[in-house]
Enzyme design. Sequence first.
Site, PDB file in Angstrom:
ATOM      1  N   HIS A  56       0.820  -1.220   0.000  1.00 56.96           N
ATOM      2  CA  HIS A  56       0.000   0.000   0.000  1.00 56.96           C
ATOM      3  C   HIS A  56       0.852   1.267   0.000  1.00 56.96           C
ATOM      4  O   HIS A  56       0.324   2.363   0.200  1.00 56.96           O
ATOM      5  CB  HIS A  56      -0.908   0.024   1.225  1.00 56.96           C
ATOM      6  N   HIS A 217      -6.725  -4.374  -1.485  1.00 57.56           N
ATOM      7  CA  HIS A 217      -6.002  -5.642  -1.418  1.00 57.56           C
ATOM      8  C   HIS A 217      -6.227  -6.453  -2.695  1.00 57.56           C
ATOM      9  O   HIS A 217      -6.094  -7.677  -2.691  1.00 57.56           O
ATOM     10  CB  HIS A 217      -6.443  -6.463  -0.202  1.00 57.56           C
TER      11      HIS A 217
END
Length: 330
Positions: A56, A217
């Site tokens: 991320h 995700h």
Amino acid sequence: MKKFMNTAETMVAESVEGFVRAHDSFVMFGPKRRFIRRRHLTSGKVALISGGGAGHEPMHIGFVGHGMLDAACVGHIFTSPTPGQIIAAIEEADTGAGCLLVVKNYDGDLMNFEMAIEMAGERHSLDMVVVSDDIETSRTGESRGRRGVAGTLIVEKILGAAAERGMPLDQLKQLGEGLNTRIRSMGVALNGVTVPQTERTTFTLGPGEMEMGVGIHGEPGHARQAFATADAIIGHLCETIIKDIAVAPGARALLFVNGLGGTPPAELYLAYNGARRFIEESGIPIERSLVGTYVTSLDMQGLSVTLALLTDEEISLWDAPVATAALYWP
């Protein structure tokens, strides 16, 4: 699969080491490299700690520094950090006023951060704010509720500024929970994510398709739709967000267009232009803006739109100085 890496097993550790070496004026490793902390902690200030899986970046490690996080824990790709990592960060970052943990609403993150609080709570004053800004999971009826996505940056920035001003732990938690009710995000992607360990793509799209409502995700969204013009895509995101957020009189709006990893700046600014036009035509004036790649999903070609409705105090906290690797203004 072609990626700039040596092995999938060492990718995260080598990447995080490179980050620390590149930004050593802001950050350093904690003991045994279990987390990343501010190079200069402030005694007597509530410490803000966050974390999550790798993949991320620059969230969360890029937000460690003055005016934001005091420490961040990194797990394997798309995998929560362990309770042991979180406890080590608490032990290091608590300088006497306790710690507030900022946690994205995912099962693994919640479980491990809650376990860390339970295990370290006798020695430290601890509390937690759960960020849940993604509208998609509420629309699909998933039991865990809304996911925490790009709006996490806004929560961390405003809470970080408030902590720098000396706000105590209980008031920081109250501020964070109030913010969370007024931040909404939604994402779209043109491709799935290639995870290094599996060498598989999380979902596959045809040349004329896009995925609406994706997570960070690599999760697919709620609908696979025909690819459209940028204005049509952004208009759909904004319309959905506006329907899901209560606009109070006098609210001041922050618009954040975030790249998910594989979208060039030119497209992000084009998307921002369309989003701002659509939202202001809906009667919500935009007073603050952020555009860039901050909360990613590895190499996903996509973006998210986040709208935050803020009070005067929260605008002041957003404007307060910040000095981190990924976010900086004097």
